[in-house]
Each structure stands twice: as structure tokens, then as C-alpha cells.
Design a protein around this motif. Structure first.
Motif, PDB file in Angstrom:
ATOM      1  N   GLN A  39       0.901  -0.860   0.051  1.00 56.37           N
ATOM      2  CA  GLN A  39      -0.071   0.072   0.219  1.00 56.37           C
ATOM      3  C   GLN A  39       1.094   1.018   0.143  1.00 56.37           C
ATOM      4  O   GLN A  39       1.702   1.701   0.939  1.00 56.37           O
ATOM      5  CB  GLN A  39      -1.163   0.259   1.289  1.00 56.37           C
ATOM      6  N   PRO A  41       1.615   5.619   0.098  1.00 57.43           N
ATOM      7  CA  PRO A  41       1.007   6.494   0.314  1.00 57.43           C
ATOM      8  C   PRO A  41      -0.627   7.227  -0.134  1.00 57.43           C
ATOM      9  O   PRO A  41      -0.276   7.084  -1.543  1.00 57.43           O
ATOM     10  CB  PRO A  41       1.821   7.678   0.400  1.00 57.43           C
ATOM     11  N   GLY A  42      -1.242   7.195  -0.244  1.00 52.90           N
ATOM     12  CA  GLY A  42      -2.537   7.827  -0.915  1.00 52.90           C
ATOM     13  C   GLY A  42      -3.379   6.686  -1.832  1.00 52.90           C
ATOM     14  O   GLY A  42      -4.380   7.652  -2.304  1.00 52.90           O
ATOM     15  N   LYS A  43      -2.647   5.491  -1.853  1.00 48.57           N
ATOM     16  CA  LYS A  43      -3.586   4.690  -2.374  1.00 48.57           C
ATOM     17  C   LYS A  43      -4.218   3.156  -1.868  1.00 48.57           C
ATOM     18  O   LYS A  43      -3.638   3.078  -1.106  1.00 48.57           O
ATOM     19  CB  LYS A  43      -2.679   3.723  -3.769  1.00 48.57           C
ATOM     20  N   GLU A  44      -4.991   2.310  -2.223  1.00 49.30           N
ATOM     21  CA  GLU A  44      -5.676   1.139  -2.308  1.00 49.30           C
ATOM     22  C   GLU A  44      -4.185   0.204  -2.031  1.00 49.30           C
ATOM     23  O   GLU A  44      -3.055   0.126  -2.711  1.00 49.30           O
ATOM     24  CB  GLU A  44      -6.830   0.869  -2.645  1.00 49.30           C
TER      25      GLU A  44
END
Length: 123
Positions: A39, A41-44
Motif C-alpha cells: 500500500q 501513500p494515498g493509494k489502495e
């Protein structure tokens, strides 16, 4: 209940290699499909690689195919992720998990998860 502990993360430069480990306890390890997710940063969270219970078969996300290698040592209850040619886009928290069936790529197909280990790739 299976407990998973990842290790081996760190800060590396682009182009470097790194090996992650995930050690299982509290349940049967051999025979279980194991997978690595990550994962950024800012992503699934996304699937990275999976390995069959006997370690003979593996499958990968297209983004890491040819650069990452998943393997396991059932005698040590450990699954590994050897990462090479790392680039900035590989920066993420990496998680290992136990899969319900071989070929699984969705999070919902994995039941037990580790706490994750941070991999940061710098330019």
C-alpha cells in the motif's frame, strides 16, 4: 489463529535490491497459499505476488513481474519477497497474508495479515 510478522523493509536507492521476510506462527503454514500486498501513500492496497502451499507455483502483478520473486521455506514457516531493480513507485508498506486459494489477488481472498513493513525507495 495464524500470526504473521514481516521484516526486512528499509530505505534503499533506486536500482537496489531488498528481501522481505514474513514468518508465521500459531497455525499450519505449509499448504497455505501465501501472498504479498503493498500500500503506497494515498493509494489502495494492491496485490504483489502469491505462492502455492508447496512453493512450486507463483504468480505476480504485472508491475513487479521479472523484478520480484516470491518463495517460501515451509521448514522455517517463512515466505520471502526478493525485490530487485527497485524504483520510486515501489515505495509502500508491504504486507504478507494467507490466501484462501491459489491465484487469489483480491484482499477479500486473504484472511490473516501481518502488520506490514515499510519499503522506501529514493532517487
Amino acid at each position: 489463529q495464524v500470526q504473521l510478522v514481516e521484516s526486512g523493509g528499509g530505505l534503499v536507492q533506486a536500482g537496489a535490491s531488498l528481501r522481505l521476510s514474513c514468518t508465521a506462527s500459531g497455525g499450519t503454514f505449509s499448504g497455505r497459499v501465501m501472498g504479498w500486498f503493498r500500500q503506497a501513500p494515498g493509494k489502495e492496497r494492491e496485490f504483489v505476488a502469491g505462492v502455492s502451499g508447496d512453493g512450486r507455483s507463483t504468480y505476480y502483478a504485472d508491475s513487479v513481474k521479472g523484478r520480484f520473486t516470491i518463495s517460501r521455506d515451509n521448514a522455517k514457516n517463512t515466505v520471502y519477497l526478493q525485490m530487485s531493480s527497485l524504483n520510486i513507485e515501489d515505495t509502500a508498506v508491504y504486507y504478507c497474508a494467507t490466501g484462501k486459494y491459489y491465484g487469489a489477488r483480491r484482499e477479500s481472498a486473504y484472511n490473516y495479515w501481518g502488520q506490514g513493513t515499510q519499503v522506501t525507495v529514493s532517487s
